[in-house]
Design a protein around this motif. Structure first.
Motif, short mmCIF file in Angstrom:
data_model
loop_
_atom_site.label_atom_id
_atom_site.label_comp_id
_atom_site.label_asym_id
_atom_site.label_seq_id
_atom_site.Cartn_x
_atom_site.Cartn_y
_atom_site.Cartn_z
N MET A 193 -6.07 17.30 5.38
CA MET A 193 -4.94 16.62 6.00
C MET A 193 -5.38 15.29 6.62
N ALA A 194 -6.49 15.33 7.37
CA ALA A 194 -6.97 14.11 8.02
C ALA A 194 -7.45 13.08 7.00
N ALA A 195 -8.15 13.54 5.96
CA ALA A 195 -8.67 12.62 4.96
C ALA A 195 -7.55 11.95 4.18
N TYR A 196 -6.49 12.68 3.88
CA TYR A 196 -5.37 12.07 3.15
C TYR A 196 -4.71 10.98 3.99
N ALA A 197 -4.51 11.26 5.28
CA ALA A 197 -3.87 10.25 6.14
C ALA A 197 -4.77 9.03 6.32
N LEU A 198 -6.06 9.26 6.52
CA LEU A 198 -6.97 8.14 6.76
C LEU A 198 -7.32 7.37 5.50
N SER A 199 -6.98 7.92 4.34
CA SER A 199 -7.24 7.20 3.10
C SER A 199 -6.22 6.08 2.85
#
Length: 240
Positions: free
Chosen positions: A44-50
């Motif tokens: 979840m965090a990686a998708y948003a920060l990408s």
């Protein structure tokens, strides 16, 4: 080549110990629950920060904050005080919650997400799909190599972690397997098997049996993830 006087008494005595079987069960639950929760937060965090700064305002601030946590930590004493204040001493969640989010794994996954063609996301958004639908229908299927790699990292971390069990868990019946093995192998504490067993078996025999039993779960998981391992590392470490 063949052992002299081969017998399986060390394995039988090890599995007859309630403390060892309980520690093995706790480690399996920790690896399963910890990996599932860690991967959910990581993805979840990686998708948003990408996303770029226009889509996620303050993206660079969040990333630099995570990098800062990789370089500097609060220390052992503040971490222990926090666990005490949260009432997690001698609790199962004390082994999972402090390490729930890994900055390294998040950065690895967001780099992999950024390496995927952006045109697929744009086409999905044009067709009316939201970010959740785009994530589950496009990003997740294309990210299996990276997901398998990070999952393997997380499983091995939870399985081999012993120090948090020694400082957060005071009840020996709630220790994970790695902590129990550390007390046996490093501290030479063989009360787990009892004095009557030690009279018949050598310390080296018990150590070898318990170490081998502790390595079996990882050996069973790794072959299924091996084909994703190298490709996931290469794909996730190219684009920044």
């Amino acid at each position: 080549f063949w052992p002299i006087g081969f017998n399986a008494e060390a394995y039988l005595r090890t599995f007859s110990s309630r403390l060892f079987v309980g520690a093995l069960t706790i480690s399996v639950l920790r690896a399963a629950v910890g990996t599932a929760m860690t991967m959910f937060i990581t993805l979840m965090a990686a998708y948003a920060l990408s996303k770029d700064e226009r889509t996620l305002v303050g993206r660079n601030v969040y990333i630099w904050f995570m990098i800062f946590t990789m370089l500097f930590s609060g220390g052992l004493i503040p971490s222990y005080m926090l666990i005490v204040k949260l009432g997690l001493i001698n609790r199962f969640w004390a082994l999972i919650l402090p390490t729930l989010a890994s900055a390294y794994n998040i950065i690895l996954m967001l780099n992999f997400f950024r390496s995927l063609p952006r045109e697929m996301e744009e086409a999905s958004l044009i067709d009316g799909a939201g970010h959740l639908a785009t994530f589950f229908r496009i990003y997740l299927p294309l990210s299996l190599p990276a997901i398998a790699t990070v999952s393997l990292f997380t499983i091995v971390f939870h399985w081999n972690s012993y120090f948090d069990g020694l400082i957060y868990i005071g009840d020996k019946n709630r220790l994970p397997l790695a902590s129990v093995l550390q007390t046996i192998i490093v501290q030479q504490d063989f009360r787990i098997v009892g004095p009557e067993v030690m009279a018949r078996l050598s310390q080296r025999t018990l150590k070898a049996a318990q170490i081998f039993i502790g390595a079996i779960p990882v050996l069973l998981v790794y072959p299924f993830l091996q084909r994703y391992f190298i490709s996931g590392i290469v794909l996730g470490a190219v684009k920044q």
